[in-house]
Design an enzyme around this catalytic site. Structure first.
Site, PDB file in Angstrom:
ATOM      1  CG  ASN A  12      -1.708   1.245   1.394  1.00 55.64           C
ATOM      2  OD1 ASN A  12      -1.805   2.035   0.459  1.00 55.64           O
ATOM      3  ND2 ASN A  12      -2.301   1.430   2.564  1.00 55.64           N
ATOM      4  CE  LYS A  14      -0.151   3.416   4.652  1.00 57.43           C
ATOM      5  NZ  LYS A  14      -0.091   3.587   6.095  1.00 57.43           N
ATOM      6  CG  HIS A  98      -5.884   2.287   5.045  1.00 55.02           C
ATOM      7  ND1 HIS A  98      -5.440   3.260   5.909  1.00 55.02           N
ATOM      8  CD2 HIS A  98      -4.893   1.360   4.964  1.00 55.02           C
ATOM      9  CE1 HIS A  98      -4.220   2.947   6.313  1.00 55.02           C
ATOM     10  NE2 HIS A  98      -3.865   1.800   5.761  1.00 55.02           N
ATOM     11  CD  GLU A 100      -2.849   5.822   6.515  1.00 55.94           C
ATOM     12  OE1 GLU A 100      -2.867   5.782   5.268  1.00 55.94           O
ATOM     13  OE2 GLU A 100      -1.924   5.343   7.192  1.00 55.94           O
ATOM     14  CD  GLU A 169      -3.703  -2.202   7.493  1.00 53.71           C
ATOM     15  OE1 GLU A 169      -2.610  -2.532   7.037  1.00 53.71           O
ATOM     16  OE2 GLU A 169      -4.221  -1.098   7.255  1.00 53.71           O
ATOM     17  CB  SER A 215       4.948  -1.280  12.196  1.00 49.24           C
ATOM     18  OG  SER A 215       4.530   0.065  12.404  1.00 49.24           O
TER      19      SER A 215
HETATM   20  P1  PGA Z   1       2.669   0.592   7.652  1.00 52.08           P
HETATM   21  O1  PGA Z   1       1.213   0.775   6.981  1.00 52.08           O
HETATM   22  O2  PGA Z   1       3.219  -0.705   7.126  1.00 52.08           O
HETATM   23  O3  PGA Z   1       3.469   1.788   7.174  1.00 52.08           O
HETATM   24  O4  PGA Z   1       2.463   0.569   9.114  1.00 52.08           O
HETATM   25  C1  PGA Z   1       0.347  -0.299   6.854  1.00 52.08           C
HETATM   26  C2  PGA Z   1      -0.946   0.128   6.226  1.00 52.08           C
HETATM   27  O5  PGA Z   1      -1.408   1.245   6.509  1.00 52.08           O
HETATM   28  O6  PGA Z   1      -1.544  -0.604   5.434  1.00 52.08           O
END
Ligand code: PGA
Length: 256
Positions: A12, A14, A98, A100, A169, A215
């Site tokens: 992803n 983003k 997601h 976010e 997540e 992460s």
């Molecule tokens: P990250 O993001 O691996 O940077 O923690 C994961 C995600 O938002 O899908």
């Protein structure tokens, strides 16, 4: 009825990478992942790079995914992108809900539900993201939150085996460098599978991939994948560098 043995590793990106940066990434990635057939891989770039990534990866087993969609086919919806546009550009997957989008953009469970329906209708495989905040976890509400999200997001949706991917997540683990423990990830992924079984029966539950995200990096992915109910990973930060993403794919191919 068998559990899924081929892992799925999803990048992803983003809101990262211009078209030329996406191109450089794909050119650097491809030679590093030759022969890793025992894993499924997808990259979800921003809308602007979908076509570039599709063209560069067309001879590879890497599938294309989008990070979001709108629930209507076309019309006066300024700024939105429809499911048929995503199919047209070559997407197989689309991330839906997601955290976010839920937390920064105010996406509600109802919106997530509409997007899931539209994605399935168009033949896309949605990657539904669910997860609790730190406060919810501290208050011992993690499972309650996941249950509520699943029930609301999947409302009035009939699923067949492998129609959908679910990503657990935890919000507190996303982009923070603080990953969940593999035991916690297993507990929550098993909980999601149990809920799927209640809603849709054993076949759907056992054949739906459940990913962990938050992460994930080279030094923790194997631990997650060793857990029985973790079928792969949704990766943000560590998917932006071709070397580190290639390493994650290699770990994914080595399986449980
Ligand atoms: P990250 O993001 O691996 O940077 O923690 C994961 C995600 O938002 O899908």
């Amino acid at each position: 009825m068998s559990f899924i043995h081929k892992k799925l590793i999803v990048a992803n990106w983003k809101m990262n990478k211009t078209i030329s940066e996406a191109k450089e990434f794909c050119q650097a990635l491809l030679p590093q992942i030759e022969g890793y057939n025992e894993v499924d891989v997808a990259i979800c770039p921003p809308f602007t790079s979908l076509e570039t990534v599709k063209n560069l990866l067309s001879d590879s087993p890497v599938a294309l995914g989008a990070q979001d969609l709108f629930w209507k086919e076309k019309g006066a919806f300024t700024g939105e992108v429809s499911p048929i546009m995503l199919v047209d550009v070559g997407c197989k997957y689309v991330i839906v809900g997601h955290s976010e989008r839920r937390h920064i953009l105010g996406e509600t469970d109802l919106i997530v539900n509409r997007k899931l329906k539209a994605a399935l209708e168009a033949g896309l495989t949605p990657i539904l993201c669910v997860g609790e905040t730190l406060q919810e976890r501290k208050n011992n509400l993690a499972k309650e939150v996941i249950k509520d999200q699943l029930l609301a997001n999947l409302k009035d949706i009939e699923l067949k085996a492998a129609d959908i991917v679910i990503a657990y997540e935890p919000v507190w683990a996303i982009g923070t460098g603080v990953n969940a423990s593999s035991e916690d990830a297993q507990e929550m992924c098993l909980y999601i599978r149990t809920k799927l079984k209640e809603l849709y029966g054993e076949e759907v539950a056992n054949n739906t991939r459940i990913l962990y995200g938050g992460s994930v990096k080279e030094d923790n992915l194997a631990d997650f994948l060793n857990e029985k109910d973790v079928d792969g990973a949704l990766v943000g930060g560590a998917s932006l560098d071709p070397q580190s993403f290639a390493e994650l794919i290699r770990i994914g191919a080595n399986g449980k």
